[in-house]
Scaffold this motif. Structure first.
Motif, PDB file in Angstrom:
ATOM      1  N   ALA A  68      31.498  20.602  27.213  1.00 35.40           N
ATOM      2  CA  ALA A  68      32.199  19.312  27.214  1.00 35.40           C
ATOM      3  C   ALA A  68      33.508  19.495  27.980  1.00 35.40           C
ATOM      4  O   ALA A  68      34.400  20.228  27.547  1.00 35.40           O
ATOM      5  CB  ALA A  68      32.460  18.867  25.782  1.00 35.40           C
ATOM      6  N   GLY A  99      36.515  17.447  29.250  1.00 36.83           N
ATOM      7  CA  GLY A  99      37.342  16.242  29.275  1.00 36.83           C
ATOM      8  C   GLY A  99      38.662  16.554  29.954  1.00 36.83           C
ATOM      9  O   GLY A  99      38.818  17.634  30.543  1.00 36.83           O
ATOM     10  N   SER A 127      33.063  14.357  29.984  1.00 33.51           N
ATOM     11  CA  SER A 127      33.353  13.893  28.622  1.00 33.51           C
ATOM     12  C   SER A 127      34.707  13.199  28.625  1.00 33.51           C
ATOM     13  O   SER A 127      35.649  13.692  29.236  1.00 33.51           O
ATOM     14  CB  SER A 127      33.364  15.112  27.688  1.00 33.51           C
ATOM     15  OG  SER A 127      34.039  14.796  26.492  1.00 33.51           O
ATOM     16  N   TRP A 128      34.771  12.069  27.949  1.00 30.41           N
ATOM     17  CA  TRP A 128      36.033  11.316  27.950  1.00 30.41           C
ATOM     18  C   TRP A 128      36.531  11.054  26.530  1.00 30.41           C
ATOM     19  O   TRP A 128      37.324  10.186  26.296  1.00 30.41           O
ATOM     20  CB  TRP A 128      35.876  10.027  28.753  1.00 30.41           C
ATOM     21  CG  TRP A 128      35.933  10.322  30.221  1.00 30.41           C
ATOM     22  CD1 TRP A 128      37.044  10.262  31.017  1.00 30.41           C
ATOM     23  CD2 TRP A 128      34.877  10.788  31.065  1.00 30.41           C
ATOM     24  NE1 TRP A 128      36.730  10.677  32.291  1.00 30.41           N
ATOM     25  CE2 TRP A 128      35.422  10.993  32.354  1.00 30.41           C
ATOM     26  CE3 TRP A 128      33.530  11.090  30.854  1.00 30.41           C
ATOM     27  CZ2 TRP A 128      34.652  11.466  33.430  1.00 30.41           C
ATOM     28  CZ3 TRP A 128      32.773  11.547  31.928  1.00 30.41           C
ATOM     29  CH2 TRP A 128      33.332  11.724  33.192  1.00 30.41           C
ATOM     30  N   THR A 129      36.008  11.869  25.599  1.00 31.74           N
ATOM     31  CA  THR A 129      36.436  11.651  24.209  1.00 31.74           C
ATOM     32  C   THR A 129      37.521  12.633  23.818  1.00 31.74           C
ATOM     33  O   THR A 129      37.628  13.690  24.397  1.00 31.74           O
ATOM     34  CB  THR A 129      35.237  11.824  23.253  1.00 31.74           C
ATOM     35  OG1 THR A 129      34.602  13.074  23.530  1.00 31.74           O
ATOM     36  CG2 THR A 129      34.277  10.688  23.396  1.00 31.74           C
TER      37      THR A 129
END
Ligand code: HEM
Length: 132
Positions: A86, A88, A130-132
């Motif tokens: 992930a 981000g 991933s942008w969380t």
């Protein structure tokens, strides 16, 4: 500056100093990764040596050096190869922070440093998944 022109890529490997320069940059980068709380847990293997070699060979090939990376690993397909991790903004920033140290200490000319950095920033942004 973002994407280098084909002419810039063709001459970069030799004029920047060849394998020795890439060796220095990537070794320094992994010294930083080894102590980075965000990045270190992402690397699946305990030994960072093989990952260091893959990144070094990839960058050498990208910048006009030998094609050893693709002989060993095939097509780079970097987005696919990063899919298991992930990535981000926090991971991207950590990666760029480690790389910034390595590139700044490599003793490159201003032009080479700007060219390389423009590419690395663009590549790191493009590998976010991933942008969380
Ligand atoms: C592999 C993380 C950006 C090139 C890897 C691996 C991780 C990782 C965890 C697996 C280690 C291994 O076994 O090789 C990240 C993170 C990034 C990032 C968090 C932040 C944006 C980049 C960029 C490039 C790059 C910008 C290229 C300019 C590579 C290469 C490999 C790799 C060539 C080995 C691929 C293979 O042949 O298996 N990365 N990476 N990475 N990364 Fe990244």
């Amino acid at each position: 500056m973002a994407t280098p022109t084909p002419e810039e890529v063709a001459s970069f490997y030799e004029t920047a100093g060849g394998e020795e320069v890439f060796h220095r940059i990537v070794a320094r980068f992994y010294e930083e990764v080894a102590k980075d709380e965000v990045l270190r847990p992402l690397y699946p293997e305990e030994d960072l040596g093989p990952a260091e070699e893959r990144l070094r060979l990839f960058l050498m090939q990208y910048w006009g050096g030998p094609h050893t990376y693709s002989e060993r690993r095939g097509h780079p397909r970097l987005r696919m190869r990063h899919a298991p991790f992930a990535i981000g903004p926090i991971e991207r920033d950590a990666w760029l922070r480690c790389m910034r140290t390595a590139v700044d200490e490599a003793g490159l000319s201003d032009q080479h440093r700007r060219q390389l950095w423009g590419y690395l920033e663009m590549a790191a942004n493009s590998l976010m998944n991933s942008w969380t």
